[in-house]
Design a protein around this motif. Structure first.
Motif, PDB file in Angstrom:
ATOM      1  N   LYS A 142      -2.737   3.819   8.587  1.00 16.57           N
ATOM      2  CA  LYS A 142      -1.667   3.864   8.198  1.00 16.57           C
ATOM      3  C   LYS A 142      -1.815   4.600   6.605  1.00 16.57           C
ATOM      4  N   THR A 143      -0.671   5.532   6.287  1.00 18.11           N
ATOM      5  CA  THR A 143      -1.031   6.651   4.957  1.00 18.11           C
ATOM      6  C   THR A 143      -0.027   6.296   3.819  1.00 18.11           C
ATOM      7  N   HIS A 144      -0.723   5.623   2.939  1.00 17.08           N
ATOM      8  CA  HIS A 144      -0.633   5.402   1.960  1.00 17.08           C
ATOM      9  C   HIS A 144      -0.505   6.164   0.682  1.00 17.08           C
ATOM     10  N   ARG A 145       1.129   6.058  -0.573  1.00 23.72           N
ATOM     11  CA  ARG A 145       1.029   6.805  -1.248  1.00 23.72           C
ATOM     12  C   ARG A 145       0.983   6.615  -2.597  1.00 23.72           C
ATOM     13  N   TYR A 146       0.939   7.041  -3.411  1.00 23.72           N
ATOM     14  CA  TYR A 146       0.694   6.984  -4.840  1.00 23.72           C
ATOM     15  C   TYR A 146       1.045   8.276  -5.995  1.00 23.72           C
ATOM     16  N   GLU A 147       1.678   7.111  -7.067  1.00 22.13           N
ATOM     17  CA  GLU A 147       2.417   8.740  -7.394  1.00 22.13           C
ATOM     18  C   GLU A 147       1.832   7.533  -9.196  1.00 22.13           C
ATOM     19  N   SER A 187     -13.799   9.703  -0.941  1.00 27.05           N
ATOM     20  CA  SER A 187     -13.520  10.895  -1.060  1.00 27.05           C
ATOM     21  C   SER A 187     -13.989  11.482  -1.344  1.00 27.05           C
TER      22      SER A 187
END
Length: 155
Positions: free
Chosen positions: A3-8, A142
Motif C-alpha cells: 500500500k502506498t502512503h503519502r506524506y506532505e 530508505s
C-alpha cells in the motif's frame, strides 16, 4: 499486499534579512517546517554552515527520524513477541563527510537504544528483536548508508 502512503510537509524559508541571497553571509538559514494539524518545527543549517544552533538542522532531524522509526518498529516486534518494554531511550550519533565542492553524505548512523523490560529475564531476546525491528524500519530501509545498533544495557 503493498500500500502506498503519502506524506506532505511545507518548508518555508524565513531567513531573508533584507537583501535575500545577495551573498553567502547576507542571509539567515532559518526556516519553518509545518504540516497540517502539527506544531511547526524551527529549522536551520548546522552551525558549521552558518546556521542557528537553537534550531533543528536536517542532520539532527535525519538522526531523529532513524531513531524514532527504529523505536516504533522495536516496540511493535516486542508486542508480537510478548516482551513487555517499560522504558526506552536512544542517543544516536552519526557521521557525515563533506566534499570539496560543498556536498557530502552520511557515512553511518549508530543507534544506542536503552531498553527496560518488565521481565529482565527476557533480555537475551533483545538483540534479535532489534534486528527484526531494523528490517521493518521504513526510514532505515530508505537510506544508502549503514544504520548500526549498539544497544546499551540498563542497570
Amino acid at each position: 499486499m503493498s500500500k502506498t502512503h503519502r506524506y506532505e510537509v511545507t518548508v518555508t524559508w524565513t531567513g531573508n534579512t533584507g537583501t535575500g541571497t545577495s551573498s553567502y553571509r547576507d542571509y539567515s538559514r532559518a526556516h519553518d517546517l509545518t504540516a497540517e494539524g502539527k506544531q511547526p518545527i524551527a529549522g536551520s543549517a548546522d552551525p558549521t554552515f552558518r546556521g542557528d544552533p537553537a534550531r533543528w538542522n536536517p542532520e539532527e532531524l535525519l538522526l531523529a527520524a532513524l531513531s524514532q522509526c527504529h523505536m516504533l518498529s522495536f516496540l511493535h516486534v516486542c508486542v508480537m513477541a510478548k516482551v513487555v518494554v517499560t522504558g526506552y531511550s536512544d542517543t544516536p550519533h552519526g557521521s557525515m563527510t563533506t566534499t570539496a565542492d560543498g556536498g557530502g553524505s552520511f557515512d553511518e548512523v549508530v543507534l544506542r537504544p536503552r531498553v527496560t523490560l518488565a521481565d529482565p529475564g527476557q533480555a537475551d531476546q533483545l538483540a534479535e528483536l532489534h534486528e527484526r525491528a531494523h528490517k521493518l524500519c521504513f526510514i532505515a530501509n530508505s537510506v544508502n548508508f549503514p544504520v548500526r545498533h549498539e544497544p546499551e544495557p540498563v542497570a
